[in-house]
Design an enzyme around this catalytic site. Structure first.
Site, mmCIF file in Angstrom:
data_model
loop_
_atom_site.group_PDB
_atom_site.id
_atom_site.type_symbol
_atom_site.label_atom_id
_atom_site.label_comp_id
_atom_site.label_asym_id
_atom_site.label_seq_id
_atom_site.Cartn_x
_atom_site.Cartn_y
_atom_site.Cartn_z
ATOM 1 N N GLY A 1 -11.166 1.307 13.297
ATOM 2 C CA GLY A 1 -9.819 1.851 13.315
ATOM 3 C C GLY A 1 -8.885 1.033 14.175
ATOM 4 N N GLU B 1 -17.676 -1.202 13.738
ATOM 5 C CA GLU B 1 -17.717 -1.582 12.319
ATOM 6 C C GLU B 1 -16.299 -1.809 11.792
ATOM 7 O OE1 GLU B 1 -20.207 1.737 11.267
ATOM 8 O OE2 GLU B 1 -18.447 2.977 10.904
ATOM 9 N N GLY C 1 -13.216 -3.360 9.683
ATOM 10 C CA GLY C 1 -12.903 -4.020 8.422
ATOM 11 C C GLY C 1 -11.588 -4.758 8.594
ATOM 12 N N ARG D 1 -1.574 -0.868 -1.548
ATOM 13 C CA ARG D 1 -1.332 -0.253 -0.227
ATOM 14 C C ARG D 1 0.106 0.218 0.007
ATOM 15 N NH1 ARG D 1 -1.981 -2.396 4.167
ATOM 16 N NH2 ARG D 1 -3.159 -0.801 5.241
ATOM 17 N N TYR E 1 -0.171 4.070 0.672
ATOM 18 C CA TYR E 1 -0.088 4.452 2.093
ATOM 19 C C TYR E 1 1.284 4.200 2.703
ATOM 20 C CZ TYR E 1 -5.224 3.922 1.854
ATOM 21 O OH TYR E 1 -6.550 4.006 1.528
ATOM 22 N N CYS F 1 4.366 -0.938 -15.678
ATOM 23 C CA CYS F 1 5.248 0.123 -16.149
ATOM 24 C C CYS F 1 5.010 1.388 -15.353
ATOM 25 C CB CYS F 1 5.043 0.336 -17.642
ATOM 26 S SG CYS F 1 5.658 -1.093 -18.526
ATOM 27 N N GLU F 2 5.509 1.339 -14.149
ATOM 28 C CA GLU F 2 5.293 2.386 -13.159
ATOM 29 C C GLU F 2 6.106 1.885 -11.960
ATOM 30 O OE1 GLU F 2 2.898 5.793 -12.449
ATOM 31 O OE2 GLU F 2 1.940 4.329 -13.746
ATOM 32 N N TYR G 1 -8.412 -4.192 2.100
ATOM 33 C CA TYR G 1 -8.039 -3.124 1.162
ATOM 34 C C TYR G 1 -6.975 -3.583 0.175
ATOM 35 C CZ TYR G 1 -10.566 -0.828 4.828
ATOM 36 O OH TYR G 1 -11.518 -0.517 5.748
HETATM 37 C C1 LIG Z 1 -13.665 2.044 6.220
HETATM 38 C C2 LIG Z 1 -14.602 2.202 7.308
HETATM 39 C C3 LIG Z 1 -14.579 1.347 8.414
HETATM 40 C C4 LIG Z 1 -13.563 0.240 8.581
HETATM 41 O O1 LIG Z 1 -12.299 0.713 8.939
HETATM 42 P P1 LIG Z 1 -11.115 -0.305 9.286
HETATM 43 O O2 LIG Z 1 -9.936 0.547 9.565
HETATM 44 O O3 LIG Z 1 -10.917 -1.194 8.102
HETATM 45 O O4 LIG Z 1 -11.532 -1.110 10.453
HETATM 46 C C5 LIG Z 1 -15.533 1.539 9.374
HETATM 47 N N1 LIG Z 1 -16.468 2.517 9.281
HETATM 48 C C6 LIG Z 1 -16.512 3.363 8.231
HETATM 49 C C7 LIG Z 1 -17.567 4.402 8.176
HETATM 50 C C8 LIG Z 1 -15.589 3.235 7.225
HETATM 51 O O5 LIG Z 1 -15.634 4.088 6.187
#
Ligand SMILES: *Cc1c(COP(=O)(O)O)cnc(C)c1O
Length: 407
Positions: A218, A259, A261, A298, A302, A328-329, A356
């Site tokens: 996050g 973890e 992303g 996105r 979002y 077309c949207e 994403y």
């Molecule tokens: C999507 C996800 C992440 C990665 O989140 P980011 O905001 O991209 O860093 C980590 N852990 C879990 C379980 C997720 O579903």
């Protein structure tokens, strides 16, 4: 990687095209590990769903990362990229017991986020180590679609259900080896994160044989100039200290896992599109590019901000544009953006297109998904071909209706 490299890549591989800079991914990986260098046993598990191209997974593996997966297919991708099963954690939500059992059988660490499947899995496989995902009920992010730790969230086992959870673990004699939380995207406030961490520590005290604590992700990355971002260095300093103290108290040195992303791949991505039409209406000037929310959803999903630049006329006089797509949207990428003067045929780049973006792309309007290119050690490598018409028809089954002659 420079803007002229992007222009050259579009000329070579066509557009629209996603381009990823391996150097930026490596820099983010190293920044995160450096911030937590005081932790004896740190592990970064890249969240595959952010950008799941197998070459990106291989790059992360080469950097020393493990893998966070949310489906059995992502586990299979990870194995295809050369990750060992023990370097993969599987954190699904709402999947079947059967899928969890299949993944456990592969030797992958499983992480269970509801009491029903925990009890069923524990009864059938008491010896398999299981991590549990708790919901600490803190709001770490701004947008309720991407905050997953709050009270209404479908993710995790509520901390208010700990007594029930403990009873299940005792009755099944199952082996809990990790505690996990993932409070959702966009940590803006380090104190909120540290508060959630305390809840994780309190939960951990109930389990005697833990090997790791997984704090999820996050981390917020900047999407435009002066945008707020998670202060990783400050978080590293404060959380490391607290974590080391907790391990002493717990009586065992645990592994600390993150973890991420978005943090690892968002800024490494650049999506290059070409302007088909410049359309002046009574209220605005639209620049319409050869893409849409089929390729980058996105902003519409979002309300995310992706900075847009004109690669073909970077020094042009700045004017205001609404950048939209060709499907077309309503597919607005950005409204009322100040961009160097746009002429039809110009290449526009959308920044922060690593996380994403491609992984959420679709064939809506029967358009091809874009090509992906990895910029690595000064060279462009095609890592996914642009789709073709065969891909659109692939898996479609035509029924042989009896021919009706046209009137
Ligand atoms: C999507 C996800 C992440 C990665 O989140 P980011 O905001 O991209 O860093 C980590 N852990 C879990 C379980 C997720 O579903």
């Amino acid at each position: 990687m420079t803007n002229s490299d992007l222009v050259a890549i579009a000329a070579e591989f066509g557009n629209p095209v996603y381009v990823y800079d391996s150097e930026k991914i490596a820099a983010q990986y190293q920044r995160l590990t450096a911030a937590f260098s005081n932790v004896g046993d740190l592990r970064i598990n890249y969240a595959a769903k952010a950008l799941s191209n197998v070459s990106i997974l291989k790059l992360l593996r080469q950097l020393g990362s493990g893998l966070d997966t949310v489906s059995i297919q992502e586990v299979q991708l990870g194995l295809a990229a050369g990750f060992k099963p023990q370097s993969i954690i599987y954190t699904p939500n709402g999947v079947s017991l059967k899928e969890i059992e299949s993944v456990a059988q592969m030797g992958v660490q499983i992480n269970i986020d509801n009491l029903s499947l925990l009890e069923q899995f524990g009864t059938r496989h008491p010896k398999t180590p299981v991590c549990i995902r708790i919901n600490p009920h803190v709001m770490a992010g701004g947008n309720s679609n991407i905050s997953v730790g709050h009270i209404d969230s479908k993710f995790g086992i509520s901390i208010h259900q700990i007594p029930h959870l403990l009873r299940i673990v005792e009755n099944t004699a199952m082996n809990i080896n990790g505690i996990h939380m993932h409070t959702g995207s966009d940590i803006l406030d380090i104190d909120v994160f540290l508060h959630a961490a305390e809840i994780l520590f309190d939960t951990a005290k109930h389990f005697k044989a833990l090997e790791f604590l997984d704090f999820g992700s996050g981390f917020k990355v900047p999407y435009h100039e002066n945008d707020i971002e998670t202060n990783i260095e400050e978080l590293g300093e404060k959380l490391s200290k607290r974590f080391v103290a907790f391990c002493k108290e717990y009586g065992n040195e645990l592994q600390l896992i993150f973890e991420p992303g978005k943090f690892l791949v968002s800024q490494a991505g650049h999506f290059v599109t070409q302007v088909n039409v410049v359309k002046q209406t009574t209220s605005t000037v639209f620049a319409q590019v050869d893409s849409g929310f089929n390729h980058l959803i996105r902003p519409m999903l979002y309300g995310s901000h992706h900075h847009i630049e004109n690669l073909s006329n970077p020094k042009g006089k700045e004017r205001f544009y609404s950048v939209v797509g060709y499907i077309c949207e309503t597919d607005t990428f950005g409204s009322n953006r100040k961009i160097a003067e746009i002429t039809e045929g110009d290449l526009l780049v959308f920044r922060n297109s690593g996380a994403y973006c491609f992984s959420m792309a679709s064939n809506y309007n029967s358009r091809y998904r874009p090509a992906e290119v990895l910029w690595h050690e000064g060279k462009a490598h095609l890592i996914r071909k642009r789709e073709t018409f065969e891909d659109i028809l692939h898996n479609q089954v035509e029924i042989a209706f009896s021919e009706v002659s046209e009137p």
